[in-house]
Design an enzyme around this catalytic site. Structure first.
Site, mmCIF file in Angstrom:
data_model
loop_
_atom_site.group_PDB
_atom_site.id
_atom_site.type_symbol
_atom_site.label_atom_id
_atom_site.label_comp_id
_atom_site.label_asym_id
_atom_site.label_seq_id
_atom_site.Cartn_x
_atom_site.Cartn_y
_atom_site.Cartn_z
ATOM 1 N N LYS A 258 18.554 -19.399 12.639
ATOM 2 C CA LYS A 258 18.345 -17.984 12.264
ATOM 3 C C LYS A 258 18.173 -17.117 13.506
ATOM 4 O O LYS A 258 18.611 -15.975 13.536
ATOM 5 C CB LYS A 258 17.136 -17.842 11.341
ATOM 6 C CG LYS A 258 17.556 -17.875 9.878
ATOM 7 C CD LYS A 258 16.391 -17.976 8.937
ATOM 8 C CE LYS A 258 15.595 -16.719 8.771
ATOM 9 N NZ LYS A 258 14.449 -16.930 7.844
ATOM 10 N N LYS B 217 15.736 -6.373 1.873
ATOM 11 C CA LYS B 217 16.243 -5.331 2.777
ATOM 12 C C LYS B 217 17.732 -5.492 3.093
ATOM 13 O O LYS B 217 18.406 -4.521 3.394
ATOM 14 C CB LYS B 217 15.431 -5.312 4.076
ATOM 15 C CG LYS B 217 14.021 -4.800 3.850
ATOM 16 C CD LYS B 217 13.230 -4.710 5.125
ATOM 17 C CE LYS B 217 11.823 -4.209 4.812
ATOM 18 N NZ LYS B 217 11.038 -3.967 6.007
ATOM 19 N N LEU C 60 0.826 -1.204 0.000
ATOM 20 C CA LEU C 60 0.000 0.000 0.000
ATOM 21 C C LEU C 60 0.864 1.259 0.000
ATOM 22 O O LEU C 60 0.353 2.367 0.097
ATOM 23 C CB LEU C 60 -0.938 -0.004 1.212
ATOM 24 C CG LEU C 60 -1.949 -1.166 1.250
ATOM 25 C CD1 LEU C 60 -2.797 -1.101 2.508
ATOM 26 C CD2 LEU C 60 -2.845 -1.178 0.020
ATOM 27 N N GLY D 137 0.027 -4.104 12.514
ATOM 28 C CA GLY D 137 1.206 -3.376 12.040
ATOM 29 C C GLY D 137 0.924 -2.104 11.252
ATOM 30 O O GLY D 137 1.840 -1.518 10.672
HETATM 31 P P1 ATR Z 1 12.973 -14.053 5.613
HETATM 32 O O1 ATR Z 1 12.972 -15.239 6.554
HETATM 33 O O2 ATR Z 1 13.396 -14.388 4.219
HETATM 34 O O3 ATR Z 1 13.644 -12.844 6.169
HETATM 35 P P2 ATR Z 1 10.480 -12.930 6.360
HETATM 36 O O4 ATR Z 1 9.168 -12.844 5.645
HETATM 37 O O5 ATR Z 1 11.131 -11.706 6.833
HETATM 38 O O6 ATR Z 1 11.453 -13.709 5.398
HETATM 39 O O7 ATR Z 1 10.363 -13.935 7.594
HETATM 40 C C1 ATR Z 1 9.448 -14.942 7.627
HETATM 41 C C2 ATR Z 1 9.414 -15.488 9.057
HETATM 42 O O8 ATR Z 1 8.233 -16.255 9.221
HETATM 43 C C3 ATR Z 1 10.577 -16.381 9.381
HETATM 44 O O9 ATR Z 1 10.905 -16.202 10.743
HETATM 45 C C4 ATR Z 1 9.995 -17.768 9.114
HETATM 46 O O10 ATR Z 1 10.610 -18.822 9.807
HETATM 47 P P3 ATR Z 1 11.893 -19.585 9.186
HETATM 48 O O11 ATR Z 1 13.065 -18.725 9.534
HETATM 49 O O12 ATR Z 1 11.902 -20.897 9.860
HETATM 50 O O13 ATR Z 1 11.634 -19.675 7.706
HETATM 51 C C5 ATR Z 1 8.587 -17.577 9.635
HETATM 52 N N1 ATR Z 1 7.615 -18.518 9.061
HETATM 53 C C6 ATR Z 1 7.046 -18.459 7.841
HETATM 54 N N2 ATR Z 1 6.170 -19.483 7.693
HETATM 55 C C7 ATR Z 1 6.196 -20.200 8.843
HETATM 56 C C8 ATR Z 1 5.490 -21.360 9.322
HETATM 57 N N3 ATR Z 1 4.596 -22.001 8.566
HETATM 58 N N4 ATR Z 1 5.754 -21.803 10.576
HETATM 59 C C9 ATR Z 1 6.663 -21.172 11.355
HETATM 60 N N5 ATR Z 1 7.344 -20.059 10.969
HETATM 61 C C10 ATR Z 1 7.110 -19.576 9.732
#
Ligand code: ATR
Length: 264
Positions: free
Chosen positions: A154, A65, A15, A231
């Site tokens: 992570k 980012k 947005l 948010g």
């Molecule tokens: P990125 O990890 O590339 O920085 P993000 O959108 O900033 O992307 O972060 C997504 C977050 O949601 C991460 O912490 C991710 O966990 P992982 O590090 O294990 O990937 C979490 N996430 C997304 N889908 C999830 C799910 N189904 N169960 C638990 N955590 C999830």
């Protein structure tokens, strides 16, 4: 006419163009703000276009980012500390990476009637926005920051930048005063597989997600007698600070602007 952009992938949901274009109009600034979906191998050529001043400024969203950093000339202190850039500006001919997410989160918390000092904070997730949230929380003198992420490594990696973190296994729910969903769970109506029913009441459930306005995480938090916040305010204030950096003007946050973000 000057051109501004937000880059990300996906980008459809953003947005930011709606918000920035309204502020540009309100302030009689002759410029346009667009969104572009990029693949990772297109970042360098896009940044080169900015360097050639074909684009006057750029916002950066998930998942770029961190990936834009090698192509920039300088970083603000906050961008350096978080290794996260969401706004690119010029300083002469130099490209500067800023992080306005920290300001956004801080303003969002300030706008709530909830004192963060000496509180225990549990953050779910360890993705791109989490370093900004940790930095902002450290400034608020919270008691403890606990991170729980599906991929534990992570979460452990964040300790390299922030020594004061405690890490718990994904699926465990330690005591908390504030719980922050910084995962992407809820964007498509998914439910976080945690049982909050024994966590007590009058906590703060905060979700970084603003669209949908009420994720299942917030809905459950509210049903259990907690304060909830999405948010949206963070999103508006990160944009406000980017606008100030580019145009030197503080844009208005009024009902017209707030309504823009509701009409979906
Ligand atoms: P990125 O990890 O590339 O920085 P993000 O959108 O900033 O992307 O972060 C997504 C977050 O949601 C991460 O912490 C991710 O966990 P992982 O590090 O294990 O990937 C979490 N996430 C997304 N889908 C999830 C799910 N189904 N169960 C638990 N955590 C999830």
């Amino acid at each position: 006419m000057k051109k501004y952009l937000v880059i990300g992938n996906p980008i459809d949901h953003s947005l930011s163009p709606r918000l920035h274009n309204s502020w540009l109009k309100q302030n009689n600034i002759n410029a346009k703000y667009d969104k572009i979906k990029l693949e990772v191998d297109e970042i360098e050529s896009l940044i080169n276009k900015i360097k050639q001043k074909k684009i006057a400024g750029c916002n950066v969203t998930v998942p770029f980012k961190k990936k834009v950093i090698p192509y920039l000339d300088k970083l603000s202190k906050e961008a350096e500390q978080t290794q996260s850039v969401n706004t690119i500006t010029f300083d002469g001919n130099d490209l500067v990476g800023h992080n306005t997410d920290i300001f956004g989160f801080t303003k969002a918390i300030e706008s709530l009637d909830f004192a963060m000092k000496n509180k225990n904070i549990l953050i779910l997730g360890a993705g791109g926005v989490v370093p900004s949230i940790i930095l902002a929380l450290n400034e608020m003198n919270v008691s403890e920051i606990i991170i729980s992420n599906r991929t534990k490594q992570k979460a452990e990696n964040l300790k390299f930048f922030f020594k004061n973190l405690k890490i718990v296994e994904w699926g465990r729910l330690p005591d908390f005063d504030v719980i922050i969903n910084a995962t992407s769970i809820g964007l498509n109506d998914e439910i976080i597989n945690l049982d909050f029913s024994k966590s007590g009441k009058n906590k703060l459930f905060y979700d970084v997600i603003y669209n949908p306005a009420e994720t299942n995480f917030l809905k459950i938090g509210k049903e259990l007698g907690n304060k909830t916040e999405n948010g949206k305010t963070m999103f508006i204030y990160q944009a406000y600070e980017a606008f100030r950096l580019w145009h030197g003007v503080s844009p208005k946050i009024n009902n017209e602007i707030l309504n823009l973000l509701e009409n979906d």
